[in-house]
Motif scaffolding. Structure first.
Motif, PDB file in Angstrom:
ATOM      1  N   LEU A  76       0.822  -1.212   0.000  1.00 42.12           N
ATOM      2  CA  LEU A  76       0.000   0.000   0.000  1.00 42.12           C
ATOM      3  C   LEU A  76       0.856   1.262   0.000  1.00 42.12           C
ATOM      4  CD1 LEU A  76      -2.789  -1.081   2.492  1.00 42.12           C
ATOM      5  CD2 LEU A  76      -2.879  -1.052  -0.003  1.00 42.12           C
ATOM      6  N   LEU A  77       2.120   1.130   0.399  1.00 41.93           N
ATOM      7  CA  LEU A  77       3.017   2.283   0.379  1.00 41.93           C
ATOM      8  C   LEU A  77       3.267   2.779  -1.038  1.00 41.93           C
ATOM      9  CD1 LEU A  77       5.619   1.292   3.103  1.00 41.93           C
ATOM     10  CD2 LEU A  77       3.760   2.936   3.291  1.00 41.93           C
ATOM     11  N   TRP A  78       3.062   1.921  -2.024  1.00 44.44           N
ATOM     12  CA  TRP A  78       3.229   2.361  -3.405  1.00 44.44           C
ATOM     13  C   TRP A  78       2.260   3.482  -3.743  1.00 44.44           C
ATOM     14  CZ3 TRP A  78       3.369  -3.245  -5.504  1.00 44.44           C
ATOM     15  CH2 TRP A  78       4.669  -3.752  -5.404  1.00 44.44           C
ATOM     16  N   LEU A  79       1.142   3.506  -3.045  1.00 44.57           N
ATOM     17  CA  LEU A  79       0.185   4.581  -3.294  1.00 44.57           C
ATOM     18  C   LEU A  79       0.775   5.940  -2.937  1.00 44.57           C
ATOM     19  CD1 LEU A  79      -3.055   2.866  -1.982  1.00 44.57           C
ATOM     20  CD2 LEU A  79      -2.355   3.194  -4.355  1.00 44.57           C
ATOM     21  N   LEU A  80       1.746   5.980  -2.026  1.00 53.87           N
ATOM     22  CA  LEU A  80       2.384   7.239  -1.653  1.00 53.87           C
ATOM     23  C   LEU A  80       3.192   7.836  -2.802  1.00 53.87           C
ATOM     24  CD1 LEU A  80       3.677   6.395   1.936  1.00 53.87           C
ATOM     25  CD2 LEU A  80       1.669   7.748   1.322  1.00 53.87           C
ATOM     26  N   ILE A  81       3.726   6.976  -3.643  1.00 51.29           N
ATOM     27  CA  ILE A  81       4.515   7.497  -4.751  1.00 51.29           C
ATOM     28  C   ILE A  81       3.680   7.665  -6.008  1.00 51.29           C
ATOM     29  CG2 ILE A  81       6.718   6.684  -3.867  1.00 51.29           C
ATOM     30  CD1 ILE A  81       6.539   4.279  -5.699  1.00 51.29           C
ATOM     31  N   GLY A  82       2.383   7.449  -5.896  1.00 54.62           N
ATOM     32  CA  GLY A  82       1.500   7.793  -6.992  1.00 54.62           C
ATOM     33  C   GLY A  82       0.976   6.653  -7.834  1.00 54.62           C
ATOM     34  N   PHE A  83       1.510   5.487  -7.695  1.00 57.56           N
ATOM     35  CA  PHE A  83       0.999   4.364  -8.469  1.00 57.56           C
ATOM     36  C   PHE A  83       1.251   3.080  -7.702  1.00 57.56           C
ATOM     37  CE2 PHE A  83       5.410   4.778  -9.603  1.00 57.56           C
ATOM     38  CZ  PHE A  83       5.870   3.488  -9.724  1.00 57.56           C
ATOM     39  N   ILE A  84       0.571   2.047  -8.099  1.00 57.86           N
ATOM     40  CA  ILE A  84       0.763   0.744  -7.469  1.00 57.86           C
ATOM     41  C   ILE A  84       1.186  -0.246  -8.546  1.00 57.86           C
ATOM     42  CG2 ILE A  84      -1.662   0.051  -7.638  1.00 57.86           C
ATOM     43  CD1 ILE A  84      -1.243  -1.187  -4.801  1.00 57.86           C
ATOM     44  N   ARG A  85       2.154  -1.061  -8.246  1.00 58.15           N
ATOM     45  CA  ARG A  85       2.707  -1.998  -9.212  1.00 58.15           C
ATOM     46  C   ARG A  85       2.067  -3.370  -8.995  1.00 58.15           C
ATOM     47  NH1 ARG A  85       8.829  -0.832  -7.921  1.00 58.15           N
ATOM     48  NH2 ARG A  85       9.060  -2.843  -8.932  1.00 58.15           N
ATOM     49  N   PHE A  86       0.924  -3.586  -9.637  1.00 54.77           N
ATOM     50  CA  PHE A  86       0.196  -4.841  -9.477  1.00 54.77           C
ATOM     51  C   PHE A  86       0.964  -6.039 -10.013  1.00 54.77           C
ATOM     52  CE2 PHE A  86      -3.472  -1.891  -9.413  1.00 54.77           C
ATOM     53  CZ  PHE A  86      -3.976  -2.243  -8.171  1.00 54.77           C
ATOM     54  N   ASP A  87       1.850  -5.804 -10.957  1.00 58.30           N
ATOM     55  CA  ASP A  87       2.583  -6.916 -11.547  1.00 58.30           C
ATOM     56  C   ASP A  87       3.599  -7.532 -10.587  1.00 58.30           C
ATOM     57  OD1 ASP A  87       4.016  -4.511 -11.683  1.00 58.30           O
ATOM     58  OD2 ASP A  87       5.291  -5.276 -13.288  1.00 58.30           O
ATOM     59  N   LEU A  88       3.929  -6.850  -9.497  1.00 57.83           N
ATOM     60  CA  LEU A  88       4.921  -7.377  -8.561  1.00 57.83           C
ATOM     61  C   LEU A  88       4.311  -7.994  -7.303  1.00 57.83           C
ATOM     62  CD1 LEU A  88       7.693  -4.659  -8.746  1.00 57.83           C
ATOM     63  CD2 LEU A  88       7.559  -6.839  -9.935  1.00 57.83           C
ATOM     64  N   ILE A  89       3.006  -7.966  -7.150  1.00 54.29           N
ATOM     65  CA  ILE A  89       2.378  -8.543  -5.962  1.00 54.29           C
ATOM     66  C   ILE A  89       2.272 -10.054  -6.159  1.00 54.29           C
ATOM     67  CG2 ILE A  89       0.283  -8.623  -4.559  1.00 54.29           C
ATOM     68  CD1 ILE A  89      -0.194  -5.710  -5.346  1.00 54.29           C
ATOM     69  N   PRO A  90       2.805 -10.850  -5.230  1.00 48.45           N
ATOM     70  CA  PRO A  90       2.722 -12.315  -5.360  1.00 48.45           C
ATOM     71  C   PRO A  90       1.313 -12.822  -4.994  1.00 48.45           C
ATOM     72  CG  PRO A  90       3.981 -11.704  -3.418  1.00 48.45           C
ATOM     73  CD  PRO A  90       3.638 -10.438  -4.116  1.00 48.45           C
ATOM     74  N   TYR A  91       0.414 -12.768  -5.970  1.00 46.20           N
ATOM     75  CA  TYR A  91      -0.989 -13.117  -5.728  1.00 46.20           C
ATOM     76  C   TYR A  91      -1.165 -14.555  -5.256  1.00 46.20           C
ATOM     77  CZ  TYR A  91      -2.404  -8.788  -7.954  1.00 46.20           C
ATOM     78  OH  TYR A  91      -2.582  -7.478  -8.260  1.00 46.20           O
ATOM     79  N   ASP A  92      -0.447 -15.501  -5.868  1.00 44.52           N
ATOM     80  CA  ASP A  92      -0.589 -16.912  -5.461  1.00 44.52           C
ATOM     81  C   ASP A  92      -0.286 -17.075  -3.980  1.00 44.52           C
ATOM     82  OD1 ASP A  92      -1.235 -17.558  -8.037  1.00 44.52           O
ATOM     83  OD2 ASP A  92       0.751 -18.348  -8.550  1.00 44.52           O
ATOM     84  N   CYS A  93       0.799 -16.479  -3.548  1.00 43.74           N
ATOM     85  CA  CYS A  93       1.200 -16.553  -2.150  1.00 43.74           C
ATOM     86  C   CYS A  93       0.131 -15.935  -1.254  1.00 43.74           C
ATOM     87  CB  CYS A  93       2.531 -15.835  -1.970  1.00 43.74           C
ATOM     88  SG  CYS A  93       3.112 -15.725  -0.283  1.00 43.74           S
TER      89      CYS A  93
END
Length: 162
Positions: A117-134
């Protein structure tokens, strides 16, 4: 304002690393009418909370640098290890009830993912790097353990009352 921040920050920090004891009487809003006394965290639960807080800090650093990227690759399960440890602890230590402290520790194992959620502080969120399976396996495992633990405790209470 600074004094208010300090009063809020240090108890929060102590709770995050597992050093703060149980809530005082009346902290839940029930006063002297509490049904069950709060218990102290076990040493394992304290260590697990401290580990998860450390992973949160590492994940936060990883968001802004490329130092710890191996922890958060989409095929990585490093962040799920605290949840697995908590689930195994709750399965094998039947003497530990599924109470607010145990559930809080189980939910705190998601702390590394909160750093995304800290990515929101820099203006965008990088969904491609979130380990969804985990994350999905972790949510399922912790949720199932909480449900099982509550069912186990209710069954034990029913047997003791009969």
């Amino acid at each position: 304002m600074l004094l208010g921040f300090i009063r809020w920050f240090f108890p929060c920090l102590l709770w995050c690393v597992g050093l703060q004891g149980p809530a005082t009487k009346g902290a839940s809003g029930f006063g002297e009418d509490e049904l069950v006394d709060k218990r102290e965290l076990t040493p394992f639960e304290r260590a697990l909370k401290a580990t998860c807080t450390g992973l949160f800090v590492v994940a936060s650093i990883s968001n802004f640098t490329e130092v710890f990227d191996f922890l958060f690759e989409t095929t990585s399960y490093w962040c799920a290890l605290p949840s697995v440890a908590w689930i195994l602890f709750m399965l094998f230590r039947r003497s530990v009830p599924m109470d607010a402290e145990a559930i809080g520790t189980g939910l705190w194992t998601f702390a590394p993912f909160v750093s995304f959620l800290l990515w929101l502080l820099i203006g965008f969120i990088r969904f491609d790097l979130i380990p969804y399976d985990c994350l999905i396996w972790q949510v399922g495992g912790v949720g199932a353990m909480i449900a099982y633990g509550i069912f186990r405790d209710i069954s034990k209470e029913i047997k003791e009352s009969n």
